[in-house]
Write a protein that holds these residues in place. Structure first.
Motif, short mmCIF file in Angstrom:
data_model
loop_
_atom_site.label_atom_id
_atom_site.label_comp_id
_atom_site.label_asym_id
_atom_site.label_seq_id
_atom_site.Cartn_x
_atom_site.Cartn_y
_atom_site.Cartn_z
N ALA A 40 -0.36 84.34 3.48
CA ALA A 40 -1.12 85.65 3.28
C ALA A 40 -1.17 86.25 1.77
N ALA A 41 0.03 85.74 1.69
CA ALA A 41 -0.02 85.36 -0.36
C ALA A 41 -0.46 84.40 -1.00
N GLY A 42 -1.80 83.81 -0.42
CA GLY A 42 -2.04 82.28 -0.82
C GLY A 42 -1.06 81.75 -1.72
N GLY A 43 -0.38 80.91 -0.99
CA GLY A 43 0.51 80.35 -1.48
C GLY A 43 -0.33 78.42 -0.68
N GLN A 44 0.08 77.71 -0.59
CA GLN A 44 -0.61 76.44 -0.34
C GLN A 44 0.83 75.91 0.49
N TRP A 45 0.66 75.47 1.75
CA TRP A 45 1.67 74.48 2.50
C TRP A 45 0.46 73.06 2.78
N GLN A 46 1.05 72.29 3.32
CA GLN A 46 1.19 71.23 3.36
C GLN A 46 1.61 71.31 4.45
N ALA A 47 1.77 69.26 5.84
CA ALA A 47 3.18 69.21 6.72
C ALA A 47 1.85 67.65 7.10
N GLN A 48 2.60 66.58 7.56
CA GLN A 48 2.36 65.34 7.64
C GLN A 48 3.44 64.73 9.28
N ALA A 49 2.73 64.72 9.77
CA ALA A 49 3.10 64.65 11.37
C ALA A 49 2.20 63.19 12.17
N GLY A 71 5.16 73.40 0.56
CA GLY A 71 4.71 74.38 -0.22
C GLY A 71 5.23 75.70 -0.83
N THR A 72 4.79 76.15 -1.29
CA THR A 72 5.56 76.80 -2.36
C THR A 72 5.65 78.95 -2.20
N PHE A 73 6.80 79.58 -2.25
CA PHE A 73 6.77 80.48 -1.58
C PHE A 73 6.02 81.48 -3.34
N ALA A 74 5.43 82.58 -2.83
CA ALA A 74 4.87 83.36 -3.88
C ALA A 74 5.91 84.01 -4.69
N GLY A 75 5.34 83.92 -5.51
CA GLY A 75 6.41 84.43 -6.67
C GLY A 75 7.36 83.35 -7.41
N SER A 76 7.73 82.31 -6.70
CA SER A 76 8.24 80.42 -6.95
C SER A 76 7.57 79.86 -7.71
N ASP A 77 8.41 78.91 -8.72
CA ASP A 77 7.55 77.98 -8.98
C ASP A 77 8.10 76.83 -8.41
N LYS A 78 9.18 76.81 -7.46
CA LYS A 78 10.20 75.74 -7.07
C LYS A 78 9.64 75.28 -5.51
N PRO A 79 8.79 74.02 -5.53
CA PRO A 79 8.57 73.84 -3.91
C PRO A 79 9.37 74.11 -2.43
N LEU A 104 16.01 70.56 4.27
CA LEU A 104 15.47 72.10 2.95
C LEU A 104 15.80 71.75 1.50
N SER A 105 15.18 70.80 0.78
CA SER A 105 14.63 70.56 -0.75
C SER A 105 14.66 71.91 -1.46
N TRP A 106 14.80 72.61 -1.77
CA TRP A 106 14.24 73.79 -2.44
C TRP A 106 15.33 74.42 -4.40
N ALA A 107 14.23 73.99 -5.24
CA ALA A 107 15.07 74.21 -6.44
C ALA A 107 15.79 72.99 -6.84
N VAL A 117 14.76 78.56 11.29
CA VAL A 117 13.88 79.55 10.69
C VAL A 117 13.81 80.09 9.80
N LEU A 118 12.42 79.96 8.76
CA LEU A 118 11.79 79.67 7.97
C LEU A 118 10.62 81.33 7.74
N ASN A 119 10.63 82.12 7.75
CA ASN A 119 9.73 83.06 7.33
C ASN A 119 9.38 83.10 6.19
N ILE A 120 8.20 82.45 6.44
CA ILE A 120 7.22 82.90 4.76
C ILE A 120 6.64 83.66 4.30
N LYS A 121 6.50 84.78 4.96
CA LYS A 121 5.97 85.91 4.58
C LYS A 121 7.45 87.37 3.73
N ASP A 122 8.93 86.62 4.10
CA ASP A 122 9.90 87.53 3.23
C ASP A 122 10.18 86.19 2.85
N HIS A 123 9.89 85.21 2.82
CA HIS A 123 11.28 84.09 1.98
C HIS A 123 12.77 84.48 2.75
#
Length: 137
Positions: A40-49, A71-79, A104-107, A117-123
């Motif tokens: 909803a914040a415009g962040g782009q995500w990709q998945a492969q399976a 993908g990258t959470f809104a407000g973050s520059d780390k995928p 999970l790899s992040w920052a 459980v990953l809630n993208i909206k709430d980070h």
């Protein structure tokens, strides 16, 4: 397969090497899948399976076999990068979850767990059990 939002823009796009739709149940089976979706914040995500299952006009997607999401959470520059063998994605609620082993790899940090459980909206990321990771300052 494309689902659009109320603004007419794609919420998600599923591309596959092979697609088969069950006419009795409206279930779509896909193999060698590449998915893109936006939050909803415009962040782009990709998945492969290796495989996916979806219903026509549904926000619920099941990804199976060598699932790789980034993908990258809104407000973050780390995928964020997620690796697992089975994953459920709700594109309307913007929730990704799995009960399988997950990395999970992040920052620059990597955490392994069973279930997430990953809630993208709430980070908000909830790792459910067998959590192992190492964080450096």
């Amino acid at each position: 397969v494309v689902e659009t939002g109320s603004d007419g823009l794609p919420l998600y796009t599923l591309q596959a090497r092979q697609l088969q739709q069950d006419s009795d149940s409206d279930i779509i089976h896909l193999t060698t899948v590449h998915m893109t979706f936006r939050d909803a914040a415009g962040g782009q995500w990709q998945a492969q399976a290796a495989q996916a299952t979806a219903r026509r006009d549904s926000a619920q997607i099941e990804l199976n076999g060598a699932v790789d999401v980034s993908g990258t959470f809104a407000g973050s520059d780390k995928p964020a990068h997620i690796l697992t063998d089975r994953l459920h994605l709700d594109t309307h609620a913007e929730i990704i979850h799995t009960r399988s082993a997950v990395a999970l790899s992040w920052a620059g940090n990597v955490v392994n767990a069973r279930g997430m459980v990953l809630n993208i909206k709430d980070h908000n990321v909830k790792l459910e059990s067998e959590v192992h990771g190492h964080f450096l300052p």
